[in-house]
Design a protein around this motif. Structure first.
Motif, PDB file in Angstrom:
ATOM      1  N   ASN A 140       0.867  -1.156  -0.047  1.00  0.00           N
ATOM      2  CA  ASN A 140      -0.068  -0.078  -0.013  1.00  0.00           C
ATOM      3  C   ASN A 140       0.790   1.310   0.053  1.00  0.00           C
ATOM      4  O   ASN A 140       0.422   2.374  -0.325  1.00  0.00           O
ATOM      5  CB  ASN A 140      -0.941   0.008   1.383  1.00  0.00           C
ATOM      6  N   ARG A 172       4.935   3.614  -3.017  1.00  0.00           N
ATOM      7  CA  ARG A 172       5.465   2.357  -2.903  1.00  0.00           C
ATOM      8  C   ARG A 172       6.907   2.276  -2.948  1.00  0.00           C
ATOM      9  O   ARG A 172       7.603   1.725  -2.395  1.00  0.00           O
ATOM     10  CB  ARG A 172       4.678   1.407  -3.715  1.00  0.00           C
ATOM     11  N   SER A 190      -1.298  11.105   0.676  1.00  0.00           N
ATOM     12  CA  SER A 190      -1.047   9.939  -0.569  1.00  0.00           C
ATOM     13  C   SER A 190       0.197   9.147  -0.013  1.00  0.00           C
ATOM     14  O   SER A 190       1.045   9.425   0.785  1.00  0.00           O
ATOM     15  CB  SER A 190      -0.525  11.070  -1.674  1.00  0.00           C
ATOM     16  N   LYS A 243      -4.559   4.541  -8.210  1.00  0.00           N
ATOM     17  CA  LYS A 243      -3.862   3.515  -7.473  1.00  0.00           C
ATOM     18  C   LYS A 243      -2.931   2.650  -8.531  1.00  0.00           C
ATOM     19  O   LYS A 243      -3.483   2.575  -9.692  1.00  0.00           O
ATOM     20  CB  LYS A 243      -4.876   2.474  -7.024  1.00  0.00           C
ATOM     21  N   ASP A 244      -1.758   2.389  -8.021  1.00  0.00           N
ATOM     22  CA  ASP A 244      -0.746   1.821  -8.805  1.00  0.00           C
ATOM     23  C   ASP A 244      -0.267   2.620 -10.179  1.00  0.00           C
ATOM     24  O   ASP A 244      -0.329   2.026 -11.421  1.00  0.00           O
ATOM     25  CB  ASP A 244      -1.327   0.399  -9.341  1.00  0.00           C
ATOM     26  N   PHE A 272      -9.430   7.927  -2.508  1.00  0.00           N
ATOM     27  CA  PHE A 272      -8.010   8.054  -3.182  1.00  0.00           C
ATOM     28  C   PHE A 272      -8.363   7.728  -4.791  1.00  0.00           C
ATOM     29  O   PHE A 272      -9.242   7.178  -5.116  1.00  0.00           O
ATOM     30  CB  PHE A 272      -7.062   6.947  -2.635  1.00  0.00           C
ATOM     31  N   GLU A 273      -7.422   7.999  -5.302  1.00  0.00           N
ATOM     32  CA  GLU A 273      -7.403   8.048  -6.951  1.00  0.00           C
ATOM     33  C   GLU A 273      -6.022   7.426  -7.494  1.00  0.00           C
ATOM     34  O   GLU A 273      -5.108   7.462  -6.733  1.00  0.00           O
ATOM     35  CB  GLU A 273      -7.641   9.314  -7.500  1.00  0.00           C
ATOM     36  N   GLY A 318       1.198   4.456  -4.566  1.00  0.00           N
ATOM     37  CA  GLY A 318       0.139   3.405  -3.940  1.00  0.00           C
ATOM     38  C   GLY A 318      -1.372   4.011  -4.103  1.00  0.00           C
ATOM     39  O   GLY A 318      -2.179   3.328  -4.853  1.00  0.00           O
ATOM     40  N   ALA A 319      -1.433   5.330  -3.777  1.00  0.00           N
ATOM     41  CA  ALA A 319      -2.770   5.872  -3.949  1.00  0.00           C
ATOM     42  C   ALA A 319      -2.621   7.563  -3.672  1.00  0.00           C
ATOM     43  O   ALA A 319      -1.807   7.857  -3.191  1.00  0.00           O
ATOM     44  CB  ALA A 319      -3.935   5.554  -2.812  1.00  0.00           C
TER      45      ALA A 319
END
Length: 218
Positions: free
Chosen positions: A41, A202, A199, A118-119, A115-116, A76-77
């Protein structure tokens, strides 16, 4: 969200940005840092800066409490913030204070709850102030909205250009600037965001700048 900057489209390799408010980092990186997070995360921006402040105090005896960061990261986010009105003269707050002032913030800023992105991959430029390290002067308040009534350990100001996930090249650590250019040319751009401290990141390659002073250019 209403844009508060313009990026001029041209055929050259340089990027020209027009903005009502900007910060420029000058000088070379003091360090290039590789960061990996065991938690998929990721670590929050708040926690990452806190650790960088701790390490910098150990490694740089003359550290004055201000860090500038240029990062190529795996996100992550994203938790972001955007403005609700165009920052033009006609919309100047009645109290003549900054839009981040406590009396203005609800009318000007929109904060994400969910959140928006991701990855994804992002290029982040930011500055952070460690409140335990330096006497706060007027120039600092032009960069950070410092609320003397609330005791905070640090103040952060970060912006990100967000791209679809792009695998990091093997030489990213040795050639950070080349890797940044690679993301800009090969990555698929998604959005730009002012980042909230929650925010998460990773993995990151971080160009670290120990700021000597903040100078206002009027």
């Amino acid at each position: 969200n209403i844009p508060d900057f313009l990026i001029t489209a041209n055929s050259e390799n340089t990027i020209e940005v027009h903005t009502a408010f900007n910060i420029i980092l000058e000088g070379d990186f003091n360090e290039i840092i590789r960061y990996r997070c065991d938690n998929q995360n990721g670590i929050s921006l708040h926690s990452l800066y806190k650790e960088l402040f701790r390490l910098t105090k150990i490694r740089q005896p003359g550290f004055k409490g201000i860090l500038g960061l240029v990062m190529r990261v795996d996100i992550g986010a994203i938790f972001g913030a955007g403005i609700k009105q165009a920052p033009i003269k006609e919309n100047t707050p009645d109290n003549q204070e900054m839009i981040t002032h406590a009396d203005n913030i609800k009318d000007w800023l929109n904060f994400q709850i969910d959140f928006e992105y991701k990855d994804t991959t992002a290029l982040i430029v930011g500055v952070g102030l460690d409140m335990s390290s330096e006497k706060i002067g007027p120039a600092y308040r032009s960069v950070f909205h410092i609320n003397s009534e609330k005791k905070r350990q640090q103040y952060l100001h970060n912006h990100a250009a967000i791209f679809k996930f792009l695998p990091e090249r093997k030489d990213a650590y040795e050639n950070l600037e080349d890797e940044i250019n690679n993301v800009m040319t090969e990555g698929e751009f998604l959005n730009m965001q002012h980042l909230l401290d929650s925010s998460t990141i990773r993995n990151a390659v971080i160009g670290l700048v120990c700021v000597e002073e903040i100078i206002r250019s009027d």
